[in-house]
Scaffold this active site. Structure first.
Site, PDB file in Angstrom:
ATOM      1  N   LYS A   1     -10.610  -1.117   9.914  1.00 11.00           N
ATOM      2  CA  LYS A   1     -10.706  -2.270   9.012  1.00 11.00           C
ATOM      3  C   LYS A   1     -11.209  -3.501   9.761  1.00 11.00           C
ATOM      4  O   LYS A   1     -11.407  -4.540   9.178  1.00 11.00           O
ATOM      5  CB  LYS A   1      -9.335  -2.558   8.398  1.00 11.00           C
ATOM      6  CG  LYS A   1      -8.737  -1.363   7.666  1.00 11.00           C
ATOM      7  CD  LYS A   1      -8.596  -1.584   6.193  1.00 11.00           C
ATOM      8  CE  LYS A   1      -8.266  -0.302   5.468  1.00 11.00           C
ATOM      9  NZ  LYS A   1      -6.911  -0.287   4.909  1.00 11.00           N
ATOM     10  N   CYS A  24      -4.600   2.312  -3.831  1.00  7.66           N
ATOM     11  CA  CYS A  24      -3.395   2.805  -3.150  1.00  7.66           C
ATOM     12  C   CYS A  24      -2.218   1.854  -3.328  1.00  7.66           C
ATOM     13  O   CYS A  24      -1.389   1.704  -2.421  1.00  7.66           O
ATOM     14  CB  CYS A  24      -3.628   3.034  -1.653  1.00  7.66           C
ATOM     15  SG  CYS A  24      -4.841   4.283  -1.305  1.00  7.66           S
ATOM     16  N   HIS A  49       0.873  -1.174   0.000  1.00  4.49           N
ATOM     17  CA  HIS A  49       0.000   0.000   0.000  1.00  4.49           C
ATOM     18  C   HIS A  49       0.916   1.231   0.000  1.00  4.49           C
ATOM     19  O   HIS A  49       2.002   1.193   0.580  1.00  4.49           O
ATOM     20  CB  HIS A  49      -0.820  -0.056   1.291  1.00  4.49           C
ATOM     21  CG  HIS A  49      -1.910   0.948   1.422  1.00  4.49           C
ATOM     22  ND1 HIS A  49      -1.664   2.270   1.724  1.00  4.49           N
ATOM     23  CD2 HIS A  49      -3.252   0.826   1.322  1.00  4.49           C
ATOM     24  CE1 HIS A  49      -2.826   2.913   1.808  1.00  4.49           C
ATOM     25  NE2 HIS A  49      -3.801   2.057   1.562  1.00  4.49           N
ATOM     26  N   ASP A  62       2.889  -4.380   8.077  1.00  2.79           N
ATOM     27  CA  ASP A  62       1.649  -3.619   7.953  1.00  2.79           C
ATOM     28  C   ASP A  62       0.498  -4.627   8.019  1.00  2.79           C
ATOM     29  O   ASP A  62       0.276  -5.386   7.082  1.00  2.79           O
ATOM     30  CB  ASP A  62       1.679  -2.865   6.618  1.00  2.79           C
ATOM     31  CG  ASP A  62       0.334  -2.254   6.245  1.00  2.79           C
ATOM     32  OD1 ASP A  62      -0.664  -2.498   6.951  1.00  2.79           O
ATOM     33  OD2 ASP A  62       0.282  -1.551   5.227  1.00  2.79           O
ATOM     34  N   GLN A  86      -4.607  -5.090   6.709  1.00  2.00           N
ATOM     35  CA  GLN A  86      -5.513  -5.933   5.938  1.00  2.00           C
ATOM     36  C   GLN A  86      -5.634  -7.332   6.536  1.00  2.00           C
ATOM     37  O   GLN A  86      -6.507  -8.103   6.151  1.00  2.00           O
ATOM     38  CB  GLN A  86      -4.995  -6.025   4.498  1.00  2.00           C
ATOM     39  CG  GLN A  86      -6.047  -6.201   3.443  1.00  2.00           C
ATOM     40  CD  GLN A  86      -7.090  -5.110   3.468  1.00  2.00           C
ATOM     41  OE1 GLN A  86      -8.273  -5.427   3.569  1.00  2.00           O
ATOM     42  NE2 GLN A  86      -6.696  -3.859   3.390  1.00  2.00           N
TER      43      GLN A  86
HETATM   44  C1  LIG Z   1      -5.956   0.527   4.736  1.00  2.00           C
HETATM   45  C2  LIG Z   1      -4.542   0.158   4.641  1.00  2.00           C
HETATM   46  C3  LIG Z   1      -3.538   1.046   5.025  1.00  2.00           C
HETATM   47  C4  LIG Z   1      -3.814   2.459   5.497  1.00  2.00           C
HETATM   48  O1  LIG Z   1      -4.573   2.496   6.649  1.00  2.00           O
HETATM   49  P1  LIG Z   1      -5.041   3.917   7.257  1.00  2.00           P
HETATM   50  O2  LIG Z   1      -6.105   3.560   8.234  1.00  2.00           O
HETATM   51  O3  LIG Z   1      -5.555   4.699   6.079  1.00  2.00           O
HETATM   52  O4  LIG Z   1      -3.836   4.543   7.855  1.00  2.00           O
HETATM   53  C5  LIG Z   1      -2.245   0.619   4.934  1.00  2.00           C
HETATM   54  N1  LIG Z   1      -1.928  -0.602   4.498  1.00  2.00           N
HETATM   55  C6  LIG Z   1      -2.853  -1.501   4.123  1.00  2.00           C
HETATM   56  C7  LIG Z   1      -2.448  -2.858   3.678  1.00  2.00           C
HETATM   57  C8  LIG Z   1      -4.198  -1.144   4.179  1.00  2.00           C
HETATM   58  O5  LIG Z   1      -5.127  -2.018   3.797  1.00  2.00           O
END
Ligand SMILES: *Cc1c(COP(=O)(O)O)cnc(C)c1O
Length: 404
Positions: free
Chosen positions: A224, A362, A121, A198, A201
């Site tokens: 999320k 993104c 992302h 990260d 997801q």
């Molecule tokens: C949604 C997402 C982000 C960003 O999250 P924010 O809540 O906008 O900071 C980063 N990485 C992944 C894999 C995502 O799905």
């Protein structure tokens, strides 16, 4: 027992109509919907104990502080962090990554290397590019293949004693690929590099164990995983968090302030300047409780069923191509219809009440890899149903007829 009809009663929004049709919400990878239990926690906060935390001697402030710190403990337990001060409350994944990237400014020097995966992302790319600009470190890319999997054979060649940091997502938001992060972490540690995962997801679908993974940093967002927007967490190993300098300056993060010198508070407060999203943090805790009540094993089993059901039906549509066919993937389907722009498909689906995401999600480097402008992305949550997938499939068929 997992019963989707019972679960759906917890989500008022799922019963509304959009453009005269029942809402089919398949944009869960962008943000999840909010159950009544989490909304109740928000209303209860503002109705009963809205106050600033850690500052007042009065009862309301103490109640708010207790509830906020209770949420931190819920998060600690959920992710199996060793200590609660290893949990830093943030405004979300983006904030957590920027905090760590900023901290590494003093720890990297010219010629050091950092590795990013091809599946990231933008929020797990751009802060590191900025870090490289500040420090002269070199950004190297762990490549992907046509299935949307990381090419692990290339990873060993990228790693060396120059590698200081590796950042990778646990699950790709654009394709749904589950990355082999345990292996990525092990190999990085073998050359002395730290790893940031990260998890934005992944957390809606599984329960990460940061100690079992031996990960150095793990970041996620509440929105999320059934929580509100604008709140999230950064897990960091205590040693690393102590090594990183303070990020933002302000109230709450100090031990003592004079005009000559300021000393900083201990973890976690060192990284929590200013009044946080108190209500959001408490609601994040409520969201984690809610999801654990549903049960992550139930969620995984059910979502896998939805994924298989939708994949089989969509692939019957001639000219439909799915991007991201990794062996290990979650309930995300990115696809295009031959010769039709994803935006047009998304617009027609919206007219039928079906909410999907269209565009680059993104993750422009992934779209560049496939040489496409974007995809239509349908992402399923545990409160979605097979009937809703039928609506999507017939909608895609209709869109194809109208647009080709
Ligand atoms: C949604 C997402 C982000 C960003 O999250 P924010 O809540 O906008 O900071 C980063 N990485 C992944 C894999 C995502 O799905």
């Amino acid at each position: 027992m997992f019963n989707v009809e019972t679960i759906r009663k917890d989500f008022p929004i799922l019963h509304r109509q959009v453009n005269g049709k029942p809402l089919v919400y398949f944009d869960n990878a962008a943000t999840s919907q909010t159950p009544q239990q989490v909304m109740d926690a928000i209303v209860e906060y503002y109705s009963n104990y809205n106050a600033n935390i850690h500052r007042g001697v009065h009862s309301l402030s103490q109640e708010a502080t207790d509830k906020y710190e209770q949420a931190r403990l819920t998060i600690q337990k959920h992710f199996n962090a060793k200590a609660s001060h290893e949990i830093i409350m943030t405004s979300g994944t983006t904030h957590g990554i920027n905090l760590v990237a900023s901290g590494f400014t003093t720890l990297l020097k010219k010629g050091d290397e950092v590795i990013v995966s091809a599946l990231e992302h933008h929020s797990n790319i751009v802060p590191w590019q900025m870090l490289c600009e500040r420090t002269g470190a070199i950004l190297r890319v762990l490549p992907m293949n046509d299935e949307g999997e990381l090419v692990m054979a290339a990873y060993a060649d990228l790693l060396s004693e120059k590698t200081k940091l590796v950042f990778v997502n646990h699950i790709s938001n654009a394709l749904g690929t589950i990355n082999p992060i345990k292996q990525i972490i092990e190999q990085a540690h073998a050359v002395g590099a730290a790893v940031l995962v990260d998890g934005a997801q992944a957390c809606p679908h599984l329960k990460p164990d940061v100690q079992a993974l031996d990960v150095d940093f793990y970041v996620t967002s509440a929105h999320k995983m059934c929580g509100p927007t604008g709140v999230g967490m950064l897990y960091g190993k205590e040693d690393w968090l102590n090594k990183l300098p303070a990020y933002q300056g302000g109230g709450e993060m100090i031990a003592e302030v004079t005009f000559e010198k300021t000393t900083y508070a201990d973890l976690p407060h060192k990284f929590e300047a200013g009044t946080p999203n108190i209500c959001g943090g408490i609601a994040f805790g409520a969201a984690i409780d809610y999801m654990n009540h549903i049960g992550f094993e139930n969620i995984a089993t059910y979502e896998h069923e939805l994924l298989e059901y939708a994949t089989a039906q969509l692939l019957e549509i001639e000219g439909l191509k799915i991007y991201g066919t990794a062996k290990e993937k979650t309930s995300v389907i990115s696809f295009n219809l031959k010769g039709i722009h994803p935006y047009d498909v998304g617009t027609l689906l919206d007219k039928m009440g079906v909410a999907v995401r269209t565009g680059h999600h993104c993750a422009q480097p992934i779209m560049d890899y496939y040489k496409i402008p974007g995809t239509v992305r349908a992402s399923f949550a545990f409160y979605n149903t097979k009937q809703e997938i039928d609506t999507l499939v017939s909608g895609v068929k209709k869109a194809k007829m109208m647009l080709s």
